[in-house]
Design a protein around this motif. Structure first.
Motif, PDB file in Angstrom:
ATOM      1  N   ILE A 176       0.848  -1.196   0.000  1.00 18.31           N
ATOM      2  CA  ILE A 176       0.000   0.000   0.000  1.00 18.31           C
ATOM      3  C   ILE A 176       0.887   1.252   0.000  1.00 18.31           C
ATOM      4  O   ILE A 176       1.756   1.410   0.854  1.00 18.31           O
ATOM      5  CB  ILE A 176      -0.897   0.047   1.267  1.00 18.31           C
ATOM      6  CG1 ILE A 176      -1.577  -1.311   1.545  1.00 18.31           C
ATOM      7  CG2 ILE A 176      -1.910   1.182   1.167  1.00 18.31           C
ATOM      8  CD1 ILE A 176      -2.624  -1.731   0.562  1.00 18.31           C
ATOM      9  N   SER A 177       0.650   2.141  -0.969  1.00 19.63           N
ATOM     10  CA  SER A 177       1.381   3.414  -1.021  1.00 19.63           C
ATOM     11  C   SER A 177       0.457   4.560  -0.648  1.00 19.63           C
ATOM     12  O   SER A 177      -0.706   4.586  -1.056  1.00 19.63           O
ATOM     13  CB  SER A 177       1.906   3.688  -2.436  1.00 19.63           C
ATOM     14  OG  SER A 177       2.701   2.624  -2.894  1.00 19.63           O
ATOM     15  N   LEU A 178       0.991   5.520   0.110  1.00 19.54           N
ATOM     16  CA  LEU A 178       0.227   6.734   0.397  1.00 19.54           C
ATOM     17  C   LEU A 178       0.707   7.815  -0.576  1.00 19.54           C
ATOM     18  O   LEU A 178       1.851   8.258  -0.528  1.00 19.54           O
ATOM     19  CB  LEU A 178       0.425   7.160   1.852  1.00 19.54           C
ATOM     20  CG  LEU A 178      -0.440   8.324   2.343  1.00 19.54           C
ATOM     21  CD1 LEU A 178      -1.935   8.061   2.140  1.00 19.54           C
ATOM     22  CD2 LEU A 178      -0.181   8.616   3.822  1.00 19.54           C
ATOM     23  N   ASP A 179      -0.207   8.167  -1.488  1.00 18.38           N
ATOM     24  CA  ASP A 179       0.094   9.049  -2.612  1.00 18.38           C
ATOM     25  C   ASP A 179      -0.031  10.517  -2.199  1.00 18.38           C
ATOM     26  O   ASP A 179      -0.734  10.830  -1.239  1.00 18.38           O
ATOM     27  CB  ASP A 179      -0.952   8.749  -3.703  1.00 18.38           C
ATOM     28  CG  ASP A 179      -0.493   9.118  -5.092  1.00 18.38           C
ATOM     29  OD1 ASP A 179       0.579   9.717  -5.241  1.00 18.38           O
ATOM     30  OD2 ASP A 179      -1.232   8.787  -6.033  1.00 18.38           O
ATOM     31  N   SER A 186      -4.312  15.869   7.127  1.00 19.33           N
ATOM     32  CA  SER A 186      -4.043  15.050   8.306  1.00 19.33           C
ATOM     33  C   SER A 186      -3.114  13.888   7.981  1.00 19.33           C
ATOM     34  O   SER A 186      -3.287  12.798   8.469  1.00 19.33           O
ATOM     35  CB  SER A 186      -5.353  14.524   8.867  1.00 19.33           C
ATOM     36  OG  SER A 186      -6.104  13.943   7.822  1.00 19.33           O
ATOM     37  N   SER A 187      -2.130  14.151   7.113  1.00 16.33           N
ATOM     38  CA  SER A 187      -1.270  13.072   6.635  1.00 16.33           C
ATOM     39  C   SER A 187      -0.649  12.273   7.764  1.00 16.33           C
ATOM     40  O   SER A 187      -0.536  11.061   7.691  1.00 16.33           O
ATOM     41  CB  SER A 187      -0.158  13.650   5.779  1.00 16.33           C
ATOM     42  OG  SER A 187      -0.709  14.410   4.753  1.00 16.33           O
ATOM     43  N   LEU A 188      -0.227  12.965   8.830  1.00 14.80           N
ATOM     44  CA  LEU A 188       0.475  12.264   9.901  1.00 14.80           C
ATOM     45  C   LEU A 188      -0.452  11.311  10.640  1.00 14.80           C
ATOM     46  O   LEU A 188      -0.070  10.194  10.972  1.00 14.80           O
ATOM     47  CB  LEU A 188       1.129  13.256  10.868  1.00 14.80           C
ATOM     48  CG  LEU A 188       2.261  14.078  10.236  1.00 14.80           C
ATOM     49  CD1 LEU A 188       2.783  15.095  11.226  1.00 14.80           C
ATOM     50  CD2 LEU A 188       3.382  13.188   9.742  1.00 14.80           C
ATOM     51  N   ALA A 189      -1.682  11.741  10.864  1.00 17.91           N
ATOM     52  CA  ALA A 189      -2.640  10.864  11.526  1.00 17.91           C
ATOM     53  C   ALA A 189      -2.874   9.614  10.680  1.00 17.91           C
ATOM     54  O   ALA A 189      -3.013   8.510  11.201  1.00 17.91           O
ATOM     55  CB  ALA A 189      -3.950  11.607  11.753  1.00 17.91           C
ATOM     56  N   TYR A 190      -2.900   9.793   9.358  1.00 19.16           N
ATOM     57  CA  TYR A 190      -3.117   8.654   8.477  1.00 19.16           C
ATOM     58  C   TYR A 190      -1.984   7.648   8.560  1.00 19.16           C
ATOM     59  O   TYR A 190      -2.197   6.443   8.503  1.00 19.16           O
ATOM     60  CB  TYR A 190      -3.301   9.124   7.027  1.00 19.16           C
ATOM     61  CG  TYR A 190      -4.713   9.585   6.785  1.00 19.16           C
ATOM     62  CD1 TYR A 190      -5.655   8.714   6.252  1.00 19.16           C
ATOM     63  CD2 TYR A 190      -5.113  10.872   7.124  1.00 19.16           C
ATOM     64  CE1 TYR A 190      -6.965   9.112   6.063  1.00 19.16           C
ATOM     65  CE2 TYR A 190      -6.418  11.282   6.940  1.00 19.16           C
ATOM     66  CZ  TYR A 190      -7.341  10.395   6.406  1.00 19.16           C
ATOM     67  OH  TYR A 190      -8.626  10.793   6.229  1.00 19.16           O
ATOM     68  N   LEU A 191      -0.766   8.172   8.725  1.00 20.89           N
ATOM     69  CA  LEU A 191       0.400   7.285   8.815  1.00 20.89           C
ATOM     70  C   LEU A 191       0.283   6.343   9.991  1.00 20.89           C
ATOM     71  O   LEU A 191       0.739   5.221   9.960  1.00 20.89           O
ATOM     72  CB  LEU A 191       1.666   8.114   9.038  1.00 20.89           C
ATOM     73  CG  LEU A 191       2.266   8.756   7.820  1.00 20.89           C
ATOM     74  CD1 LEU A 191       3.605   9.347   8.195  1.00 20.89           C
ATOM     75  CD2 LEU A 191       2.410   7.731   6.723  1.00 20.89           C
ATOM     76  N   PRO A 195      -2.102   0.946   7.260  1.00 22.72           N
ATOM     77  CA  PRO A 195      -0.956   0.043   7.075  1.00 22.72           C
ATOM     78  C   PRO A 195      -0.170   0.389   5.811  1.00 22.72           C
ATOM     79  O   PRO A 195      -0.291  -0.277   4.800  1.00 22.72           O
ATOM     80  CB  PRO A 195      -1.612  -1.332   6.945  1.00 22.72           C
ATOM     81  CG  PRO A 195      -2.957  -1.054   6.346  1.00 22.72           C
ATOM     82  CD  PRO A 195      -3.370   0.310   6.827  1.00 22.72           C
ATOM     83  N   ILE A 196       0.641   1.438   5.883  1.00 21.52           N
ATOM     84  CA  ILE A 196       1.314   1.965   4.691  1.00 21.52           C
ATOM     85  C   ILE A 196       2.709   1.351   4.534  1.00 21.52           C
ATOM     86  O   ILE A 196       3.456   1.253   5.499  1.00 21.52           O
ATOM     87  CB  ILE A 196       1.481   3.503   4.821  1.00 21.52           C
ATOM     88  CG1 ILE A 196       0.165   4.183   5.179  1.00 21.52           C
ATOM     89  CG2 ILE A 196       2.092   4.096   3.557  1.00 21.52           C
ATOM     90  CD1 ILE A 196      -0.871   4.172   4.130  1.00 21.52           C
ATOM     91  N   ASP A 197       3.059   0.969   3.301  1.00 22.99           N
ATOM     92  CA  ASP A 197       4.406   0.452   3.010  1.00 22.99           C
ATOM     93  C   ASP A 197       5.288   1.502   2.352  1.00 22.99           C
ATOM     94  O   ASP A 197       6.506   1.459   2.479  1.00 22.99           O
ATOM     95  CB  ASP A 197       4.318  -0.743   2.047  1.00 22.99           C
ATOM     96  CG  ASP A 197       3.450  -1.854   2.610  1.00 22.99           C
ATOM     97  OD1 ASP A 197       3.895  -2.502   3.561  1.00 22.99           O
ATOM     98  OD2 ASP A 197       2.315  -2.044   2.108  1.00 22.99           O
ATOM     99  N   VAL A 198       4.674   2.407   1.595  1.00 27.55           N
ATOM    100  CA  VAL A 198       5.437   3.345   0.777  1.00 27.55           C
ATOM    101  C   VAL A 198       4.833   4.745   0.888  1.00 27.55           C
ATOM    102  O   VAL A 198       3.617   4.899   0.803  1.00 27.55           O
ATOM    103  CB  VAL A 198       5.397   2.927  -0.726  1.00 27.55           C
ATOM    104  CG1 VAL A 198       6.188   3.902  -1.579  1.00 27.55           C
ATOM    105  CG2 VAL A 198       5.901   1.503  -0.930  1.00 27.55           C
ATOM    106  N   LEU A 199       5.690   5.759   1.069  1.00 30.64           N
ATOM    107  CA  LEU A 199       5.224   7.148   1.013  1.00 30.64           C
ATOM    108  C   LEU A 199       5.652   7.737  -0.324  1.00 30.64           C
ATOM    109  O   LEU A 199       6.799   7.580  -0.735  1.00 30.64           O
ATOM    110  CB  LEU A 199       5.892   7.992   2.107  1.00 30.64           C
ATOM    111  CG  LEU A 199       5.387   7.867   3.524  1.00 30.64           C
ATOM    112  CD1 LEU A 199       6.004   8.983   4.376  1.00 30.64           C
ATOM    113  CD2 LEU A 199       3.872   7.984   3.543  1.00 30.64           C
ATOM    114  N   LYS A 200       4.739   8.437  -0.974  1.00 33.23           N
ATOM    115  CA  LYS A 200       5.107   9.112  -2.219  1.00 33.23           C
ATOM    116  C   LYS A 200       5.180  10.612  -1.965  1.00 33.23           C
ATOM    117  O   LYS A 200       4.174  11.232  -1.621  1.00 33.23           O
ATOM    118  CB  LYS A 200       4.081   8.799  -3.315  1.00 33.23           C
ATOM    119  CG  LYS A 200       4.063   7.306  -3.670  1.00 33.23           C
ATOM    120  CD  LYS A 200       3.236   7.041  -4.913  1.00 33.23           C
ATOM    121  CE  LYS A 200       3.996   7.403  -6.191  1.00 33.23           C
ATOM    122  NZ  LYS A 200       3.246   6.983  -7.396  1.00 33.23           N
TER     123      LYS A 200
END
Ligand code: C2E
Ligand code: CA
Ligand code: CA
Ligand code: CA
Length: 279
Positions: A176-179, A186-191, A195-200
């Motif tokens: 799962i990538s967070l695009d 609220s990007s930090l809360a999402y992290l 269950p993220i594997d990749v940050l874009k």
């Protein structure tokens, strides 16, 4: 401001609405009749910044309609979302990508990893997880060859449902990538929650990464944030050699952008694969 401008305003709104309805009708036709071939998936390479090797691709949808011509996804995806058509489109994209991954493997081109963009309403359908599982099984491809890209917007509608679906997908081995990371609220809360594997790293930070101290600081912070959370990080929209050098020097894992390649038609991407096998 007066009667004339009021009239002008409504005419314009009418025209906008007519345009939208016309596009919506064409979009429905394209979905109902996939055999017309209006949709195509293009593939943009994702490249290792350490070795320069191609690691996989992002799948990007294209729509070429006989009446409207080529319509960019930034225009028709939001419209499809509004009219409840994204789930059907999303299933078509997943199906096409899985069939393509299988075909590349059968042609001896290896197990190509492809990341597919998901839209919000795909999580509203409880069918997304079984659809993905079914496609992997039916096409006989490993879960590791499929990735899914989500944005805050994708999961915003029903975050609980999305978390549950993503956990199940991650459990079976789909990455799962967070695009567009950093562009939302609220990007930090999402992290923390997803269950993220990749940050874009969003293109808007990459554009001036070598010219603006603030963009450089953001990019570097995202890289260390990702690594501290055991995630990989991809920079998107990389267009220049200077950006590549900067990102590589600062430990960014992968890049994607016109510098290496634009999104390519399946046939052109296949040619690229024959020359540069992905790892
Ligand atoms: P995105 O997921 O952020 O995709 C990256 C966009 O940046 C793509 O635009 C890509 O062609 C473009 N791009 C990549 N490298 C560069 C570069 O170096 N310079 C510049 N200027 N642009 C670059 P595209 O293909 O027009 O897609 C736009 C958006 O439409 C995507 O943004 C994504 O949100 C959405 N989209 C595309 N395909 C799908 C799909 O199959 N499903 C869903 N739900 N959304 C899709
Ligand atoms: Ca994406
Ligand atoms: Ca993006
Ligand atoms: Ca984007």
């Amino acid at each position: 401001t007066g009667r004339d401008s009021y009239a002008f305003f409504t005419e314009r709104m009418d025209a906008d609405l007519r345009g939208k309805l016309a596009m919506q009708a064409q979009l429905r036709g394209a979905i109902l009749h996939p055999g017309r071939g209006e949709f195509a998936v293009h593939y943009q390479p994702q490249v290792c910044l350490r070795t320069g090797a191609m690691l996989g691709a992002e799948a990007l949808l294209r729509w070429d309609n006989p009446v409207l011509g080529k319509v960019p996804p930034n225009r028709f995806i939001p419209l499809a979302e509004e009219y409840g058509l994204t789930n059907a489109i999303g299933v078509w994209v997943l199906e096409t990508v899985c069939a393509q991954i299988r075909q590349w493997r059968d042609e001896g081109l290896g197990q190509v990893k492809v990341a597919v963009n998901l839209s919000g309403s795909q999580f509203a359908h409880d069918s997304t997880v079984p659809v993905v599982e079914g496609l992997l099984r039916r096409h006989g491809i490993a879960a590791a060859s499929l990735g899914l890209e989500i944005t805050e917007g994708t999961v915003m509608g029903d975050p609980d449902k999305a978390v549950e679906a993503l956990r199940r997908l991650k459990d079976i081995g789909v990455a799962i990538s967070l695009d567009d990371f950093g562009t939302g609220y609220s990007s930090l809360a999402y992290l923390k929650r997803f269950p993220i594997d990749v940050l874009k790293i969003d293109k808007s930070f990459v554009d001036d990464v070598t010219a603006k101290a603030s963009d450089a600081a953001i990019a570097l912070s995202v890289i260390s944030l990702a690594h501290n959370l055991n995630m990989r990080v991809i920079a998107e929209g990389v267009e220049t050699r200077e950006q590549v050098d900067f990102l590589a020097a600062h430990g960014c894992d992968e890049m994607q952008g016109y510098y290496y390649s634009r999104p390519l038609e399946a046939a052109a991407f296949t040619t690229l694969l024959r020359h540069k096998r992905p790892l």
